[in-house]
Design an enzyme around this catalytic site. Structure first.
Site, PDB file in Angstrom:
ATOM      1  N   LYS A  63      -2.814   6.802  10.447  1.00  0.00           N
ATOM      2  CA  LYS A  63      -3.902   7.219   9.567  1.00  0.00           C
ATOM      3  C   LYS A  63      -4.716   8.357  10.167  1.00  0.00           C
ATOM      4  O   LYS A  63      -5.925   8.253  10.384  1.00  0.00           O
ATOM      5  CB  LYS A  63      -4.791   6.019   9.245  1.00  0.00           C
ATOM      6  N   ARG A 113       0.866  -1.192   0.000  1.00  0.00           N
ATOM      7  CA  ARG A 113       0.000   0.000   0.000  1.00  0.00           C
ATOM      8  C   ARG A 113       0.896   1.233   0.000  1.00  0.00           C
ATOM      9  O   ARG A 113       1.258   1.757   1.045  1.00  0.00           O
ATOM     10  CB  ARG A 113      -0.876  -0.027   1.260  1.00  0.00           C
ATOM     11  N   SER A 126     -11.779  -2.281   2.486  1.00  0.00           N
ATOM     12  CA  SER A 126     -11.788  -1.451   3.703  1.00  0.00           C
ATOM     13  C   SER A 126     -13.038  -0.580   3.712  1.00  0.00           C
ATOM     14  O   SER A 126     -13.023   0.508   3.155  1.00  0.00           O
ATOM     15  CB  SER A 126     -10.589  -0.496   3.709  1.00  0.00           C
TER      16      SER A 126
HETATM   17  N1  TZP Z   1      -6.846   1.837   7.746  1.00  0.00           N
HETATM   18  C1  TZP Z   1      -7.433   2.141   8.922  1.00  0.00           C
HETATM   19  S1  TZP Z   1      -6.310   2.411  10.129  1.00  0.00           S
HETATM   20  C2  TZP Z   1      -5.015   2.077   9.083  1.00  0.00           C
HETATM   21  C3  TZP Z   1      -5.487   1.796   7.825  1.00  0.00           C
HETATM   22  C4  TZP Z   1      -4.667   1.473   6.638  1.00  0.00           C
HETATM   23  C5  TZP Z   1      -3.611   2.178   9.503  1.00  0.00           C
HETATM   24  C6  TZP Z   1      -3.223   1.139  10.513  1.00  0.00           C
HETATM   25  O1  TZP Z   1      -1.891   1.391  10.890  1.00  0.00           O
HETATM   26  P1  TZP Z   1      -1.336   1.054  12.331  1.00  0.00           P
HETATM   27  O2  TZP Z   1       0.010   1.686  12.359  1.00  0.00           O
HETATM   28  O3  TZP Z   1      -1.267  -0.432  12.422  1.00  0.00           O
HETATM   29  O4  TZP Z   1      -2.261   1.661  13.333  1.00  0.00           O
END
Ligand code: TZP
Length: 219
Positions: A136, A38, A107
């Site tokens: 995020k 990603r 998602s």
């Molecule tokens: N979608 C919702 S939260 C997220 C994504 C891609 C990021 C999750 O990253 P992390 O560092 O595991 O919290």
């Protein structure tokens, strides 16, 4: 297609202290068996090159590779799956392109979107952010465990909880009904990526076993 992994490692090359392929190699050595590439801001040819590199590495470990959003790249490199967000092509259209040869992860942002993804042929969804996450900031506030439980009640396909998941809260999300967990920072920001991946896999197995024993749940 069976979802035969419980840890869905999502890449973010900006969070790794080393080149992404090196970090992915360590995660694979630590036992990760599914990677989602990603890297939304990469130019298409760079993304193709990186996808080819990760495809070769994941094959060596018998691990799955998903490509975020870019169905064409997923097809070009023979990925195991494609991962769709709310701005991607709709699940139904992607299923029409890839048939049953490829898995589709989605998602959703809401319960409705999750149900639509399931109806249209998604193999699994990722749901979050469950907790605060540095990864995020743009997705708005965390949705919490209750929202995860609601999605679980409405869905038959596996749900991967993500957003702020780390070693200490894996049990909470799995007990709330998540089939597995999605992670970026807990693994890619670790000082020892290989060891962290191994520990997290072990924790997932321990919690899963206790859920099976106490609830008779079989995924
Ligand atoms: N979608 C919702 S939260 C997220 C994504 C891609 C990021 C999750 O990253 P992390 O560092 O595991 O919290």
């Amino acid at each position: 297609m069976p979802v035969d992994f419980k840890l869905y490692l999502i890449t973010d090359r900006k969070q790794t202290a080393m080149p992404l392929p090196q970090a992915v190699q360590l995660a694979l050595e630590g036992g990760v068996r599914c990677i989602q590439l990603r890297e939304k801001d990469l130019a298409i040819r760079d993304l193709l090159g990186l996808s080819q590199e990760l495809r070769a590495m994941t094959r060596e470990f018998g691990a799955k590779l998903f490509i975020n959003d870019q169905v064409d790249i997923a097809v070009a490199v023979g990925a195991d799956g494609v991962h769709l967000g709310h701005q991607s092509m709709p699940t139904k259209a992607v299923r029409g392109v890839v048939g049953r040869t490829m898995m589709i992860g989605v998602s959703p942002h809401t319960l409705d979107e999750a149900c639509t993804a399931q109806e249209e042929g998604a193999d699994f969804v990722t749901f979050g952010p469950i907790y605060e996450t540095p990864s995020k900031a743009m997705t708005g506030p965390p949705v919490g465990l209750d929202a995860l439980k609601d999605v679980k009640k409405a869905m038959d396909i596996p749900i991967f909880a993500l957003g702020g998941i780390h070693g200490r809260n894996i049990g909470h999300v799995l007990w709330a009904g998540a089939y597995g967990v999605g992670m970026i920072s807990a693994i890619f920001c670790a000082e020892d990526i290989q060891k962290r991946a191994k520990n997290i896999n072990e924790m997932i197995q321990i919690v899963d076993r206790s859920i099976c024993v106490q609830c008779g749940r079989r995924d």
